[in-house]
Each structure stands twice: as C-alpha cells, then as structure tokens.
Design a protein around this motif. Sequence first.
Motif, PDB file in Angstrom:
ATOM      1  N   LYS A 190      44.466  34.126  40.407  1.00  0.00           N
ATOM      2  CA  LYS A 190      45.005  34.448  41.883  1.00  0.00           C
ATOM      3  C   LYS A 190      44.762  33.314  42.800  1.00  0.00           C
ATOM      4  O   LYS A 190      45.462  32.673  43.550  1.00  0.00           O
ATOM      5  CB  LYS A 190      44.515  35.718  42.336  1.00  0.00           C
ATOM      6  N   ASP A 380      52.882  46.732  43.081  1.00  0.00           N
ATOM      7  CA  ASP A 380      52.726  45.784  44.279  1.00  0.00           C
ATOM      8  C   ASP A 380      51.500  44.812  43.972  1.00  0.00           C
ATOM      9  O   ASP A 380      51.003  44.336  45.038  1.00  0.00           O
ATOM     10  CB  ASP A 380      52.168  47.027  45.591  1.00  0.00           C
ATOM     11  N   THR A 381      51.167  44.375  42.851  1.00  0.00           N
ATOM     12  CA  THR A 381      50.445  43.469  42.522  1.00  0.00           C
ATOM     13  C   THR A 381      50.717  42.580  41.445  1.00  0.00           C
ATOM     14  O   THR A 381      51.657  43.124  40.427  1.00  0.00           O
ATOM     15  CB  THR A 381      49.037  43.973  42.277  1.00  0.00           C
ATOM     16  N   ASP A 382      50.213  41.503  41.405  1.00  0.00           N
ATOM     17  CA  ASP A 382      50.593  40.365  40.174  1.00  0.00           C
ATOM     18  C   ASP A 382      49.553  40.729  39.043  1.00  0.00           C
ATOM     19  O   ASP A 382      49.589  39.824  37.966  1.00  0.00           O
ATOM     20  CB  ASP A 382      50.719  39.057  40.418  1.00  0.00           C
ATOM     21  N   ASP A 383      48.717  41.544  39.146  1.00  0.00           N
ATOM     22  CA  ASP A 383      47.656  41.727  37.899  1.00  0.00           C
ATOM     23  C   ASP A 383      48.125  42.149  36.654  1.00  0.00           C
ATOM     24  O   ASP A 383      48.979  42.917  36.619  1.00  0.00           O
ATOM     25  CB  ASP A 383      46.664  42.547  38.581  1.00  0.00           C
TER      26      ASP A 383
END
Length: 536
Positions: A190, A380-383
Amino acid sequence: MAFQGRFLASFLPVIVAGIIAYWLKQTNKQKMDYLRIPFWLSIAAATYCLYRLLKWYFLYIRRLTTMTSDLNNPPKHWLFGNLIDHPGVCEEQLHWLSGFAGKYGNMFRLFHGLEPQLYLAHPVVAKELLRTSEPKPLGIPGYAALMPWLGMGLLLQGGTQWLRNRRLLTPAFHFEMLKNYLKVFNSTAKMLVERCAEASNSGDSVNMFEISDPFTLDTLLRCAFSYNGDLQRRGCSHPVFRLTAEALDIALKRCFNPVYWPGIVFWLSPLGRRYRAVCKEYNDFSRGIILDRMGEMEEEENNKKLPKQNDFLSILLKAKDEDGKGLKNDEILAEVNTFLFAGHDTTTSALCWTLYQLALEPEHQEQCRMEINEILRHRDTDDVMWNDLTKLKYVTMCIKESMRMHTTVPIISRFASKDLEVEGHVIPKDMLINILLFRLHMHPGVWGDPEVYRPDRFLPDEVSKRDTYAFVPFSAGPRNCIGQNFALNELRVAVSRIVKNFKIGLDRSRPMKRMPKAVMRTENGLWLTFKSLKEE
C-alpha cells in the motif's frame, strides 16, 4: 582464479629476494655478513613458492585441462586465458557468453587465467549438477569476497553444516508462516502504491529500482525480523542500501582485476581496507537487530501477557537440532546477513522487470488488471487475501515470464567435490562450474522465440512439455532458494495492487541497459510512468 591468485602471490617473495640481492651487491663485505641470513631466507621462501606453483600447475591446472580436453573452448591467451576478452559487468557480457554457447555447445570451457572453468547452458546438462548438493566455490575471489560480508550462511555453506542449518530454517517458510506475512505484504505494498501515486500526480517518470528497493527491504525486515525502520519514507538513504551496493561493487572489482586476486594484496590495499569497514558496518546493523530481538524475547518470557513474535529471527534464535544444539552467534549473524541481501535484492529485481515488461506489453497489463478486478470486486479494500493468491493465475504467469526474460540471478556457480559425469563427459573433482541460468531461460531450442514475451508459456499444459529444469529462477534441487514462496507471494501482492491502480508506461527518453551483477539490474535505472486509473 584461485590458482591465478597463488600464481601472482608466488612472485612476491622472488621480488623481495631480488631487491635484497641487488642491495647486497651494492653494499660492502661487512653489511653482507649482517644480511646473509635474510637473503637466504628470501631465497628459501621463493623456492618454496615456486615448488607450490609447480605443484598446483601439474596436479591441479594440468589435470583439469587434460580431463576436460574433450570439451570445446574459444581461442585463449596463454596467461590470461579468455578473461582478456571479457567485456566486463555489462549487458555485453550476456551476449558474449550466449555467443560461446551458440558456437561451442551447451557445455564448454573458458579459461580464467590458466584455470579452466566449465559453463553449462542447457537444462539437460545443468540439471545433472543442480539436483546435487555440490557446494559453492569459495576459493574464487567473487565468492570469497562475500564471506566477510555475509558470513557462512545458507548461500555459501556446504556439506553437513548446510544440511543441518537448512533443516533448522525450513520451518520459517512453512505455509502457516507465509499466511502470517500476508498482512505485512499488503501494508508495505500500500505504501509502494502511494509512492507510485506521487509519480502519477507529478507526471514525472520514476526509477523503479529506487522505490522498489525500500519496499522489498521494508517488507523483509517487518516479516523476518519484526523491525519497522520506516524505510519507504526514508527511501534509499537507509545505510543497508549503500552498504549492499558498495560491497557488491568491491567484490566485482576484485573478481575482474587480477591484481586483487591474491588475498594479501587485496586486504592490504585501500579497496580491501574499505571493504573491511563496509562489512563491519553491515554486521553492526545486523547485530543490533539480533540483540533487540533477544531482549524482546527475554521480556516476553518474563511477561506472559506480552504477545510473542513468531518470525524468521525468532525461529532462528530458538532452533535446535537433534542433539539439542542451537545455532552459534556467528551462524545466526550469517543467516541474518544472507537473508537481508538475498531476500530483498532478488525480489526488487523481479518486481522491476515484471512492471517493465507490463509497461512494454499493455495488452498483458490489461489482462492482469481484469483478473485482479474480478477477484477484488465487491470489496472496499485492495488487500489481497490468502485464498486470492492461487486465483492470480495470469499475474503469476506474467511474473514468471518476466523472470525468464530477465533472470533474477543470471549465473550461479558450483564446485565439484568429486568426479561427476554429465552427458557422457567427465567433470573432474575440483572443477569450478558456472551455470548460465539466463541462457537456460533464453535457449531457442527450449523455448522457441525466446525474445517474445508470452505468459502462456506457463500454462500447465505448456509447463508439462518442458524439462522441469528449463525454468529455475530460484535455482533448483536441494540447494534451491528456501524463500522462493515468500518472494512469489510478495510479488503477487505488489504487482496486483500497482496494476489495479495505475496504467504503467515506459519512459522511452531513458533507454534501459541491463547490468548482470549478482542480480539483474540496470546501468542507469529503469524509468516507468504511472497514470492513476481513478482519474478516468
């Protein structure tokens, strides 16, 4: 080259004896009486060195040359061998060696001074050596120069010590441990995306090595040593980057300059003294990490409420063999140094070359982006989660194809501890063998159109048709890279998060030229552009 160093060193006593003899000739009888003893000592030393020189020539050099006479080699200089034509550490070196492979076959000789060395350039011949546990050639300047820096870690160890320590360290890379590292991969990736966003906002190209180096070292230090040094914000100003680059440069200078081959000359020279200082500074940094962790572990034992860190260094400090013996302090230091170097420099190279190829091949970049968006949709996350890694099939194929075309570690070497037979040829004991991994990965008889970027080469059906030793970026066999799954998972996360957020382009005003050091890098950086997809 180990022999060549002895050859040059043997002349030192002769020179000293000559100077003394000339001095004696210029002095009177009285002074000659006083200097008679050192004169004869010098003559005795020179005679002994000449004896050792002849012994090594007839029992080592001549034996290796005769036993490998059935192999082809290009014309050579009588003293300097083929090194007199070596282009140095640059992209031309790759073409120079590939040209010999194309002309003289998949197994050929080159003479490093008087010493013949073997070169393997095809999976069929390379696998015969890769599937053994033959040791690294520690007698040559290149590897010998690494020992004061890295110590005798897994990279340089051989024999029973290597087998024992490999067994002790394997639990650090069990898949349960790798799952624990994924949170760190996402966190550091990130921050890498934020660095790319800065380049996107400014509109300027960025040298990918300059932002990838801090990312991979930051990831490694957090995962392996639970050390947070805020590396990505500090950038390449962290001393480890400078020390690593300087240590490698000195090792290469020694390797290609015969003057530095004798140990006594190298260590007394300004270059050798500087190398000692670099190694000391590097070791001091590693010792600091180890001592901090030992203090934390002691505190954890005294206070049961404190969460216990379970990382590579913890396993290293707690590891015990069948006899209940752990690693000694110098062994722990060597493994920390080795992992610091091998765990970040190689991953940096693989990441940079993958993004470079995706910049050159926008259609493959888009296909990666489609795969990533499909996996991460409705989030809702790029993880990237643990179960996502196996779904990133196209991303993984692109990473592997990039590592094929720009082999992370271009050349590895082994030392024959006994006579070996490869494809009907006898490789004699004491022979130094260089495996051209970059040539294995670009061999036209194995890959077909090797200069063309085709990720589908790594589809399961395609892989099953090739020799298992045709693609070995992490080496292969018992001495393969212990951290390869760690590195691949880190690469999958980093590439996925960057490709999802940016269109990657190439700054064509800054042409790239490869530099095959210990790992594949470039002479003048690798400049990419990033355009945020949020703006579209």
